[in-house]
Design a protein around this motif. Structure first.
Motif, PDB file in Angstrom:
ATOM      1  N   LEU B 236       0.830  -1.211   0.000  1.00 12.44           N
ATOM      2  CA  LEU B 236       0.000   0.000   0.000  1.00 12.44           C
ATOM      3  C   LEU B 236       0.865   1.262   0.000  1.00 12.44           C
ATOM      4  O   LEU B 236       0.577   2.214  -0.724  1.00 12.44           O
ATOM      5  N   SER B 237       1.917   1.237   0.831  1.00 13.79           N
ATOM      6  CA  SER B 237       2.741   2.444   0.937  1.00 13.79           C
ATOM      7  C   SER B 237       3.445   2.707  -0.389  1.00 13.79           C
ATOM      8  O   SER B 237       3.628   3.852  -0.793  1.00 13.79           O
ATOM      9  N   TYR B 238       3.816   1.624  -1.100  1.00 11.82           N
ATOM     10  CA  TYR B 238       4.463   1.786  -2.410  1.00 11.82           C
ATOM     11  C   TYR B 238       3.456   2.328  -3.428  1.00 11.82           C
ATOM     12  O   TYR B 238       3.728   3.278  -4.157  1.00 11.82           O
ATOM     13  N   ALA B 239       2.272   1.731  -3.418  1.00  7.87           N
ATOM     14  CA  ALA B 239       1.254   2.120  -4.399  1.00  7.87           C
ATOM     15  C   ALA B 239       0.775   3.551  -4.181  1.00  7.87           C
ATOM     16  O   ALA B 239       0.560   4.307  -5.133  1.00  7.87           O
ATOM     17  N   LEU B 240       0.622   3.936  -2.909  1.00 10.81           N
ATOM     18  CA  LEU B 240       0.067   5.263  -2.618  1.00 10.81           C
ATOM     19  C   LEU B 240       1.154   6.309  -2.381  1.00 10.81           C
ATOM     20  O   LEU B 240       0.843   7.482  -2.183  1.00 10.81           O
ATOM     21  N   ASP B 241       2.412   5.846  -2.363  1.00 11.70           N
ATOM     22  CA  ASP B 241       3.545   6.734  -2.099  1.00 11.70           C
ATOM     23  C   ASP B 241       3.399   7.488  -0.768  1.00 11.70           C
ATOM     24  O   ASP B 241       3.467   8.715  -0.717  1.00 11.70           O
ATOM     25  N   VAL B 242       3.138   6.690   0.295  1.00  6.37           N
ATOM     26  CA  VAL B 242       3.066   7.264   1.649  1.00  6.37           C
ATOM     27  C   VAL B 242       4.079   6.508   2.523  1.00  6.37           C
ATOM     28  O   VAL B 242       4.520   5.418   2.156  1.00  6.37           O
ATOM     29  N   PRO B 243       4.462   7.074   3.702  1.00  2.00           N
ATOM     30  CA  PRO B 243       5.495   6.426   4.529  1.00  2.00           C
ATOM     31  C   PRO B 243       5.111   4.996   4.918  1.00  2.00           C
ATOM     32  O   PRO B 243       3.964   4.743   5.329  1.00  2.00           O
ATOM     33  N   SER B 244       6.098   4.066   4.803  1.00  2.00           N
ATOM     34  CA  SER B 244       5.786   2.643   4.993  1.00  2.00           C
ATOM     35  C   SER B 244       5.455   2.299   6.445  1.00  2.00           C
ATOM     36  O   SER B 244       4.490   1.567   6.713  1.00  2.00           O
ATOM     37  N   GLY B 245       6.251   2.821   7.392  1.00  2.00           N
ATOM     38  CA  GLY B 245       6.042   2.460   8.797  1.00  2.00           C
ATOM     39  C   GLY B 245       4.645   2.813   9.262  1.00  2.00           C
ATOM     40  O   GLY B 245       3.911   1.976   9.805  1.00  2.00           O
ATOM     41  N   ALA B 246       4.255   4.050   8.997  1.00  2.00           N
ATOM     42  CA  ALA B 246       2.938   4.506   9.432  1.00  2.00           C
ATOM     43  C   ALA B 246       1.831   3.731   8.724  1.00  2.00           C
ATOM     44  O   ALA B 246       0.792   3.412   9.326  1.00  2.00           O
ATOM     45  N   THR B 247       2.063   3.381   7.430  1.00  2.00           N
ATOM     46  CA  THR B 247       1.046   2.622   6.701  1.00  2.00           C
ATOM     47  C   THR B 247       0.831   1.250   7.345  1.00  2.00           C
ATOM     48  O   THR B 247      -0.306   0.797   7.514  1.00  2.00           O
ATOM     49  N   ILE B 248       1.955   0.598   7.708  1.00  2.00           N
ATOM     50  CA  ILE B 248       1.837  -0.723   8.356  1.00  2.00           C
ATOM     51  C   ILE B 248       1.013  -0.608   9.633  1.00  2.00           C
ATOM     52  O   ILE B 248       0.113  -1.418   9.889  1.00  2.00           O
ATOM     53  N   ILE B 249       1.288   0.433  10.419  1.00  2.38           N
ATOM     54  CA  ILE B 249       0.550   0.597  11.688  1.00  2.38           C
ATOM     55  C   ILE B 249      -0.937   0.846  11.410  1.00  2.38           C
ATOM     56  O   ILE B 249      -1.812   0.306  12.103  1.00  2.38           O
ATOM     57  N   LEU B 250      -1.218   1.660  10.377  1.00  2.00           N
ATOM     58  CA  LEU B 250      -2.622   1.934  10.057  1.00  2.00           C
ATOM     59  C   LEU B 250      -3.343   0.650   9.652  1.00  2.00           C
ATOM     60  O   LEU B 250      -4.470   0.403  10.088  1.00  2.00           O
ATOM     61  N   VAL B 251      -2.672  -0.178   8.819  1.00  2.00           N
ATOM     62  CA  VAL B 251      -3.304  -1.440   8.414  1.00  2.00           C
ATOM     63  C   VAL B 251      -3.516  -2.331   9.644  1.00  2.00           C
ATOM     64  O   VAL B 251      -4.582  -2.929   9.823  1.00  2.00           O
ATOM     65  N   LEU B 252      -2.495  -2.402  10.516  1.00  2.00           N
ATOM     66  CA  LEU B 252      -2.611  -3.195  11.747  1.00  2.00           C
ATOM     67  C   LEU B 252      -3.818  -2.748  12.579  1.00  2.00           C
ATOM     68  O   LEU B 252      -4.633  -3.570  13.012  1.00  2.00           O
ATOM     69  N   SER B 253      -3.913  -1.431  12.787  1.00  2.00           N
ATOM     70  CA  SER B 253      -5.003  -0.916  13.614  1.00  2.00           C
ATOM     71  C   SER B 253      -6.349  -1.187  12.953  1.00  2.00           C
ATOM     72  O   SER B 253      -7.322  -1.552  13.621  1.00  2.00           O
ATOM     73  N   PHE B 254      -6.384  -1.026  11.615  1.00  2.00           N
ATOM     74  CA  PHE B 254      -7.625  -1.263  10.886  1.00  2.00           C
ATOM     75  C   PHE B 254      -8.065  -2.724  11.054  1.00  2.00           C
ATOM     76  O   PHE B 254      -9.225  -3.001  11.370  1.00  2.00           O
TER      77      PHE B 254
END
Lengths: 254, 278
Positions: B236-254
């Protein structure tokens, strides 16, 4: 013959507050079941911690079977107050009881066949073997209490210490608990502390009162003045909940 | 999407995600069941001092952070148990002390600290090969220690006092557990950064608890959750070009929210169904 418990002039304090004051206690074989009653905050748990070697008194000496508590750990079984547990913890009855073998198994070793046999026997003694695969939270209060007793028994103790074992149990379950202790006291010395006077049942062989000082006369009767000293209130107020024979024996032969 | 896999930085990122999931899956379970999330957060943040020290000495900051995090674990574990002030206050003090040291070290270092942000917030897409080897070695230490001390750690987490009475040196064992948590934090730093490490230590383990009552199974399930979710996060972070660490946490929380709400609804249905039955 070595004394089961030999406590001489033990003092414990937290900061400036004296929790135990000049406590003396001697128990010889066969010790039976010793009930220690006293109000909350009277030092009962502290007393057990001293016996377990978890707390060092600043004065006095404690010996279990002639040795200091840290050296007699494989002879002592301990049933802590059970309200402090997290019953959601991912552990099974079997795993809980096996931890009672750690003083025998040794560090870094796997549980041996002997350990497993001892755990199985302990669970059978308390009639909980069929529940061995249950998670600890999936048991009733009384069943859980028996599992903690089994954990203590897995050690193969010569002395069993119980901290408020009757709290949170209904009268029926309490009765079952006492009958279990009554069976166990034939094989080992049992010391039970409780703040609940009504818990002092017909099964207790000796009784002591603890409120900073320990009043103990090597008998199952408590002189009224000891009760008053322990609870610091007129004894009539609390005597209602006490089975008669704790206060006085009615038959004249003894 | 598959052509992405031929890029070596993507391969490295996936390897890092797997290595991180193994460490956080196993150790996160201890953090959650022993309820030592706060002290773990403290060790993680205090280890920023090690990163600053690495910059200051001109060495790879990862070499600064390994000894520093171990030291923070030992100091926090000892001070929080022995000091007269409440445990959480002691942790709070050491937590900020470590971070402050890090900031001073970075300030004293001449020039600009190039990838400071990757240590704070992680960037799994830039993990160098050397760091992967370090992560692999630390994973081996972590798995080995848990294998050796499995029975002791289980007893310690369930009932520390009883375990002491059994003659087990629980204070030392607790410090060892904290040191292993410190090493786990080092493994996780490159993935999500110091600031977000605690999410990887708590969310997969808390999720796994909803599916089993067995510690070993909890570890396996939480490794699985951690792995699948971090790989999803990387994508997701690659596709959306957003920071990877925060993206992982957002997916985890979701995912956690989804599972929690889903189970709540299932439970609710079960209860009302039982009520309706005669």
């Amino acid at each position: 013959m070595e004394k089961v418990v030999e406590i001489k002039d033990v003092w414990v304090r937290y900061g400036n507050q004296v929790i135990l004051e000049s406590v003396n206690l001697e128990l010889a074989e066969p010790a039976g079941l010793l009930g220690i009653i006293g109000p909350n905050g009277g030092g009962k748990t502290t007393f057990l911690k001293v016996l377990l070697g978890l707390l060092k008194p600043y004065r006095g000496s404690v010996k279990l079977f002639g040795k200091p508590p840290e050296k007699s750990r494989d002879l002592v079984g301990y049933v802590p107050q059970y309200k402090r547990f997290d019953f959601d913890f991912p552990i099974s009855v079997w795993e809980v009881v096996l931890t009672g073998r750690m003083s025998h198994t040794g560090f870094l070793k796997k549980y041996s066949e002997e350990d497993k046999k001892a755990a199985e026997e302990a669970l059978k003694t308390v009639e909980m073997f069929q529940y061995k695969d249950r998670q600890i939270g999936q048991l009733s209060g009384g069943q859980r209490q028996r599992v903690f007793i089994a954990r203590a028994l897995a050690t193969n103790p010569k002395l069993l210490l119980l901290d408020e074992p009757n709290s949170g149990l209904d009268p029926h379950m309490q009765d079952e608990l006492y009958r279990l202790l009554d069976r166990l006291k034939k094989d080992m010395a049992v010391i039970m502390v409780t703040h609940d006077l009504s818990a002092v049942s017909v099964y207790v062989d000796r009784i002591a009162c603890l409120n900073r000082k320990l009043h103990y006369h090597n008998s199952r009767e408590i002189p009224v003045e000891d009760l008053e000293a322990t609870y610091q209130c007129p004894v009539e107020l609390i005597a209602h909940g006490v089975p008669h024979r704790v206060l006085e024996r009615h038959n004249g032969n003894s | 999407m598959f052509e992405l896999l031929q890029y070596s930085f993507i391969q490295n990122a996936l390897a890092a995600a797997v290595l991180a999931s193994i460490a956080c899956g196993i150790i996160g379970v201890y953090v959650v069941v022993k309820k030592i999330v706060f002290i773990s957060g403290g060790i993680a943040h205090a280890s920023f001092g090690g990163i600053g020290l690495g910059y200051y000495l001109g060495i790879n900051p990862m070499f600064g952070v390994v000894p520093f995090s171990l030291l923070s674990a030992l100091v926090m574990g000892t001070v929080s148990k022995k000091s007269k002030i409440p445990e959480d206050s002691a942790i709070g003090i050491l937590w900020s002390l470590g971070m402050a040291l890090g900031i001073i070290f970075v300030y004293l270092t001449p020039g600009y600290a190039p990838d400071l942000m990757t240590y704070l917030f992680g960037n799994i897409l830039t993990v160098p090969r050397f760091d992967l080897y370090l992560m692999l070695a630390l994973d081996a230490v972590i798995v080995g220690a848990v294998y050796l001390f499995y029975k002791e750690f289980l007893a310690l987490c369930f009932d520390e006092e009883f375990t002491t009475v059994q003659g087990v040196p629980t204070q030392k064992l607790y410090l060892l557990l904290l040191c292993i948590i410190a090493l786990t934090i080092v493994v996780l730093i490159k993935v999500v950064g110091i600031i977000l490490v605690i999410a990887l230590l708590t969310i997969p383990a808390t999720l796994s608890r909803k599916f089993t009552h067995n510690l070993k199974q909890m570890m396996l399930i939480s490794i699985l959750f951690g792995g699948v979710i971090s790989v999803t996060g990387i994508g997701l972070s690659y596709a959306l070009d957003v920071p990877s660490g925060a993206t992982i946490i957002l997916v985890l929380s979701f995912v956690y929210g989804l599972v929690a709400v889903g189970m709540e609804m299932l439970d609710g249905r079960g209860v009302s169904g039982a009520k309706n039955s005669p």
